[in-house]
Design a protein around this motif. Structure first.
Motif, PDB file in Angstrom:
ATOM      1  N   ARG A 196     -52.091  -2.125  36.136  1.00 40.55           N
ATOM      2  CA  ARG A 196     -51.902  -2.659  34.795  1.00 40.55           C
ATOM      3  C   ARG A 196     -53.166  -3.397  34.372  1.00 40.55           C
ATOM      4  O   ARG A 196     -53.763  -4.118  35.166  1.00 40.55           O
ATOM      5  CB  ARG A 196     -50.714  -3.625  34.772  1.00 40.55           C
ATOM      6  CG  ARG A 196     -50.445  -4.260  33.412  1.00 40.55           C
ATOM      7  CD  ARG A 196     -49.233  -5.168  33.477  1.00 40.55           C
ATOM      8  NE  ARG A 196     -49.016  -5.857  32.206  1.00 40.55           N
ATOM      9  CZ  ARG A 196     -48.023  -6.715  31.970  1.00 40.55           C
ATOM     10  NH1 ARG A 196     -47.152  -6.981  32.942  1.00 40.55           N
ATOM     11  NH2 ARG A 196     -47.901  -7.288  30.806  1.00 40.55           N
ATOM     12  N   GLY A 197     -53.555  -3.210  33.107  1.00 35.45           N
ATOM     13  CA  GLY A 197     -54.764  -3.854  32.621  1.00 35.45           C
ATOM     14  C   GLY A 197     -55.889  -2.849  32.462  1.00 35.45           C
ATOM     15  O   GLY A 197     -55.696  -1.635  32.540  1.00 35.45           O
ATOM     16  N   ALA A 198     -57.096  -3.352  32.221  1.00 31.87           N
ATOM     17  CA  ALA A 198     -58.260  -2.503  32.008  1.00 31.87           C
ATOM     18  C   ALA A 198     -59.507  -3.333  32.276  1.00 31.87           C
ATOM     19  O   ALA A 198     -59.425  -4.527  32.555  1.00 31.87           O
ATOM     20  CB  ALA A 198     -58.276  -1.949  30.576  1.00 31.87           C
ATOM     21  N   GLY A 199     -60.656  -2.671  32.177  1.00 25.94           N
ATOM     22  CA  GLY A 199     -61.893  -3.410  32.366  1.00 25.94           C
ATOM     23  C   GLY A 199     -63.074  -2.491  32.564  1.00 25.94           C
ATOM     24  O   GLY A 199     -63.036  -1.308  32.199  1.00 25.94           O
ATOM     25  N   SER A 200     -64.121  -3.035  33.136  1.00 29.39           N
ATOM     26  CA  SER A 200     -65.326  -2.258  33.384  1.00 29.39           C
ATOM     27  C   SER A 200     -66.076  -2.876  34.560  1.00 29.39           C
ATOM     28  O   SER A 200     -65.858  -4.035  34.910  1.00 29.39           O
ATOM     29  CB  SER A 200     -66.228  -2.242  32.155  1.00 29.39           C
ATOM     30  OG  SER A 200     -66.685  -3.553  31.868  1.00 29.39           O
ATOM     31  N   CYS A 201     -66.946  -2.075  35.163  1.00 25.51           N
ATOM     32  CA  CYS A 201     -67.803  -2.565  36.228  1.00 25.51           C
ATOM     33  C   CYS A 201     -69.231  -2.126  35.925  1.00 25.51           C
ATOM     34  O   CYS A 201     -69.463  -0.971  35.543  1.00 25.51           O
ATOM     35  CB  CYS A 201     -67.370  -2.030  37.591  1.00 25.51           C
ATOM     36  SG  CYS A 201     -68.208  -2.840  38.979  1.00 25.51           S
ATOM     37  N   VAL A 202     -70.154  -3.045  36.060  1.00 27.14           N
ATOM     38  CA  VAL A 202     -71.552  -2.782  35.728  1.00 27.14           C
ATOM     39  C   VAL A 202     -72.408  -2.942  36.974  1.00 27.14           C
ATOM     40  O   VAL A 202     -72.384  -3.992  37.630  1.00 27.14           O
ATOM     41  CB  VAL A 202     -72.046  -3.749  34.628  1.00 27.14           C
ATOM     42  CG1 VAL A 202     -73.492  -3.441  34.271  1.00 27.14           C
ATOM     43  CG2 VAL A 202     -71.152  -3.662  33.392  1.00 27.14           C
ATOM     44  N   TRP A 203     -73.152  -1.881  37.305  1.00 23.44           N
ATOM     45  CA  TRP A 203     -74.157  -1.914  38.359  1.00 23.44           C
ATOM     46  C   TRP A 203     -75.518  -1.662  37.716  1.00 23.44           C
ATOM     47  O   TRP A 203     -75.591  -1.361  36.523  1.00 23.44           O
ATOM     48  CB  TRP A 203     -73.897  -0.821  39.405  1.00 23.44           C
ATOM     49  CG  TRP A 203     -72.586  -0.904  40.100  1.00 23.44           C
ATOM     50  CD1 TRP A 203     -72.309  -1.522  41.279  1.00 23.44           C
ATOM     51  CD2 TRP A 203     -71.346  -0.312  39.671  1.00 23.44           C
ATOM     52  NE1 TRP A 203     -70.988  -1.360  41.615  1.00 23.44           N
ATOM     53  CE2 TRP A 203     -70.367  -0.626  40.645  1.00 23.44           C
ATOM     54  CE3 TRP A 203     -70.963   0.450  38.564  1.00 23.44           C
ATOM     55  CZ2 TRP A 203     -69.049  -0.206  40.547  1.00 23.44           C
ATOM     56  CZ3 TRP A 203     -69.646   0.859  38.450  1.00 23.44           C
ATOM     57  CH2 TRP A 203     -68.708   0.532  39.438  1.00 23.44           C
ATOM     58  N   ARG A 204     -76.558  -1.739  38.478  1.00 22.64           N
ATOM     59  CA  ARG A 204     -77.882  -1.454  37.923  1.00 22.64           C
ATOM     60  C   ARG A 204     -78.027   0.011  37.535  1.00 22.64           C
ATOM     61  O   ARG A 204     -78.794   0.348  36.633  1.00 22.64           O
ATOM     62  CB  ARG A 204     -78.959  -1.835  38.939  1.00 22.64           C
ATOM     63  CG  ARG A 204     -79.085  -3.341  39.160  1.00 22.64           C
ATOM     64  CD  ARG A 204     -80.067  -3.661  40.271  1.00 22.64           C
ATOM     65  NE  ARG A 204     -80.202  -5.090  40.478  1.00 22.64           N
ATOM     66  CZ  ARG A 204     -80.866  -5.637  41.482  1.00 22.64           C
ATOM     67  NH1 ARG A 204     -81.461  -4.860  42.378  1.00 22.64           N
ATOM     68  NH2 ARG A 204     -80.946  -6.956  41.594  1.00 22.64           N
ATOM     69  N   ASP A 242     -71.035  -6.624  38.320  1.00 23.47           N
ATOM     70  CA  ASP A 242     -70.151  -7.482  37.538  1.00 23.47           C
ATOM     71  C   ASP A 242     -68.901  -6.676  37.200  1.00 23.47           C
ATOM     72  O   ASP A 242     -69.008  -5.591  36.626  1.00 23.47           O
ATOM     73  CB  ASP A 242     -70.811  -7.920  36.222  1.00 23.47           C
ATOM     74  CG  ASP A 242     -71.855  -8.999  36.431  1.00 23.47           C
ATOM     75  OD1 ASP A 242     -72.331  -9.143  37.562  1.00 23.47           O
ATOM     76  OD2 ASP A 242     -72.194  -9.682  35.453  1.00 23.47           O
ATOM     77  N   VAL A 243     -67.736  -7.185  37.583  1.00 19.90           N
ATOM     78  CA  VAL A 243     -66.467  -6.536  37.267  1.00 19.90           C
ATOM     79  C   VAL A 243     -65.737  -7.372  36.223  1.00 19.90           C
ATOM     80  O   VAL A 243     -65.428  -8.541  36.460  1.00 19.90           O
ATOM     81  CB  VAL A 243     -65.580  -6.379  38.522  1.00 19.90           C
ATOM     82  CG1 VAL A 243     -64.272  -5.702  38.158  1.00 19.90           C
ATOM     83  CG2 VAL A 243     -66.315  -5.592  39.602  1.00 19.90           C
ATOM     84  N   HIS A 244     -65.483  -6.779  35.055  1.00 25.20           N
ATOM     85  CA  HIS A 244     -64.792  -7.460  33.966  1.00 25.20           C
ATOM     86  C   HIS A 244     -63.371  -6.895  33.871  1.00 25.20           C
ATOM     87  O   HIS A 244     -63.178  -5.681  33.812  1.00 25.20           O
ATOM     88  CB  HIS A 244     -65.510  -7.222  32.639  1.00 25.20           C
ATOM     89  CG  HIS A 244     -66.924  -7.705  32.624  1.00 25.20           C
ATOM     90  ND1 HIS A 244     -67.318  -8.845  31.959  1.00 25.20           N
ATOM     91  CD2 HIS A 244     -68.047  -7.200  33.210  1.00 25.20           C
ATOM     92  CE1 HIS A 244     -68.615  -9.019  32.126  1.00 25.20           C
ATOM     93  NE2 HIS A 244     -69.081  -8.037  32.880  1.00 25.20           N
ATOM     94  N   SER A 245     -62.371  -7.766  33.844  1.00 20.37           N
ATOM     95  CA  SER A 245     -60.983  -7.317  33.743  1.00 20.37           C
ATOM     96  C   SER A 245     -60.346  -7.874  32.476  1.00 20.37           C
ATOM     97  O   SER A 245     -60.722  -8.939  31.984  1.00 20.37           O
ATOM     98  CB  SER A 245     -60.181  -7.772  34.967  1.00 20.37           C
ATOM     99  OG  SER A 245     -60.192  -9.184  35.070  1.00 20.37           O
ATOM    100  N   SER A 246     -59.377  -7.134  31.952  1.00 13.83           N
ATOM    101  CA  SER A 246     -58.643  -7.580  30.775  1.00 13.83           C
ATOM    102  C   SER A 246     -57.190  -7.165  30.927  1.00 13.83           C
ATOM    103  O   SER A 246     -56.865  -6.189  31.608  1.00 13.83           O
ATOM    104  CB  SER A 246     -59.233  -6.984  29.499  1.00 13.83           C
ATOM    105  OG  SER A 246     -59.188  -5.571  29.528  1.00 13.83           O
ATOM    106  N   GLY A 247     -56.291  -7.902  30.251  1.00 15.64           N
ATOM    107  CA  GLY A 247     -54.851  -7.675  30.388  1.00 15.64           C
ATOM    108  C   GLY A 247     -54.210  -8.940  30.909  1.00 15.64           C
ATOM    109  O   GLY A 247     -54.838  -9.712  31.621  1.00 15.64           O
ATOM    110  N   ASP A 248     -52.972  -9.158  30.557  1.00 13.68           N
ATOM    111  CA  ASP A 248     -52.328 -10.406  30.990  1.00 13.68           C
ATOM    112  C   ASP A 248     -50.893 -10.125  31.419  1.00 13.68           C
ATOM    113  O   ASP A 248     -49.998 -10.033  30.587  1.00 13.68           O
ATOM    114  CB  ASP A 248     -52.341 -11.426  29.848  1.00 13.68           C
ATOM    115  CG  ASP A 248     -51.997 -12.827  30.330  1.00 13.68           C
ATOM    116  OD1 ASP A 248     -51.858 -13.004  31.545  1.00 13.68           O
ATOM    117  OD2 ASP A 248     -51.869 -13.730  29.491  1.00 13.68           O
TER     118      ASP A 248
END
Length: 324
Positions: A88-96, A117-123
């Motif tokens: 459940r939820g969503a997000g993104s991960c950023v590498w070089r 950097d791992v960004h997550s969203s959802g509650d």
């Protein structure tokens, strides 16, 4: 029930919850920097399963940013692959080298060695995940960047197989004993190796040596999954992978054992684990030997002594009485 550790941010006062969560994640996995808009009263819980060298868990938490910096990596690197299934939820991960977005039913692959950097969203966000030591998935080092960040669907194929197993395991552990943990960890490791091999081959741009390595990983996973089969022979393995027997033997030429030796070692290791399992103390040695591909007791005893310097009976006695 499997050995497990549970930690919840709500176990401490509200003002300490985010720092507590950050500290516990660092202990369970690797040091990270965390940021969250909910830091004043952070809510999160995680149940971590001990599967020997492998760790699996289910986590529920409010949106957060996880960051692994070069400095943190230099301070502590467990050298693991991290595979996370988003429930459940969503997000993104950023590498070089890549940025990947993910949502429910997506599996993303990370590495403790690469800054990200791992960004997550959802509650809340809900995930099930596992960490596998890189030493257990022996990909050439130059392939780490190729596999990390590759989006993997869990709706079909190898992704679905791994996701179903991991989800079922982390949902209910009541049917398992603590001694099952390392066995389940082995299964997960082989599924991860097979998934990596499948994903890399699907790229259709692998150099010959890389293709060879991923093919060997897939064959080794197949062997582990079929150790119980008394008809598991080099010829049967070659046929199952649409290879000639000669090519299969050439693939293993640079390994530390021939195909037949590799099968025998894995069978001996599996039988040795069962002999040391207190829950199987009443199971005859011959039954365990036959279960792992040694139908003749004398052959098993001879192979065990040659490999470990003791008979199966001596090993079982030492293991169950704490003298090893």
């Amino acid at each position: 029930m499997l050995n497990e550790t549970v930690f919840r941010s709500e176990d401490v006062p509200a003002a300490d919850r985010f720092d507590y969560w950050t500290e516990m994640l660092g202990r369970a996995h690797a040091p990270m920097e965390l940021r969250s808009d909910y830091a004043d009263d952070f809510r999160g819980s995680q149940r971590v399963l001990d599967l020997g060298a492998v760790t699996a868990w289910r986590a529920v938490f409010q949106p957060v940013v996880f960051r692994r910096t070069p400095k943190l990596i230099r301070q502590s690197d467990p050298e693991t692959y991290h595979l996370c299934l988003v429930v459940r939820g969503a997000g993104s991960c950023v590498w070089r080298h890549r940025e990947t977005r993910y949502g429910p039913d997506d599996l993303f692959i990370n590495s403790s060695t690469l800054p990200n950097d791992v960004h997550s969203s959802g509650d809340p966000v809900t995930t099930v995940a596992l960490e596998v030591p890189k030493a257990l998935v022996p990909l050439p080092r130059d392939l780490t960047r190729r596999i990390v960040g590759v989006p993997v669907s869990t709706r079909e194929g190898m992704g679905a197989l791994l996701a179903r197993f991991l989800t079922q395991l982390t949902t209910d552990t009541a049917a398992y004993r603590p001694s099952d943990g390392p066995r389940l960890g082995t299964v997960l490791t082989e599924l991860v190796g097979a998934l990596f091999a499948h994903t890399l081959e699907a790229g259709r741009c692998l150099p010959p040596e890389t293709h060879r390595r991923t093919l060997i990983l897939r064959i080794q996973a197949f062997i582990r999954e079929n150790l119980h089969d008394p008809h598991l022979t080099p010829s049967a393995i070659a046929a199952a992978h649409h290879l000639s027997a000669g090519y299969l033997h050439r693939l293993f030429r640079d390994e530390d054992a021939t195909v037949a030796e590799w099968i025998r070692r894995r069978r001996l290791e599996a039988a040795r684990r069962d002999l040391a399992d207190p829950a199987l103390r009443a199971t005859p040695i011959q039954t365990i030997a036959a279960r792992w591909g040694f139908p003749r007791a004398t052959d098993f005893s001879r192979a065990h002594r040659a490999a470990y310097g003791t008979t199966p009976k001596e090993h079982r006695h030492q293991a169950l009485h704490g003298h090893e």
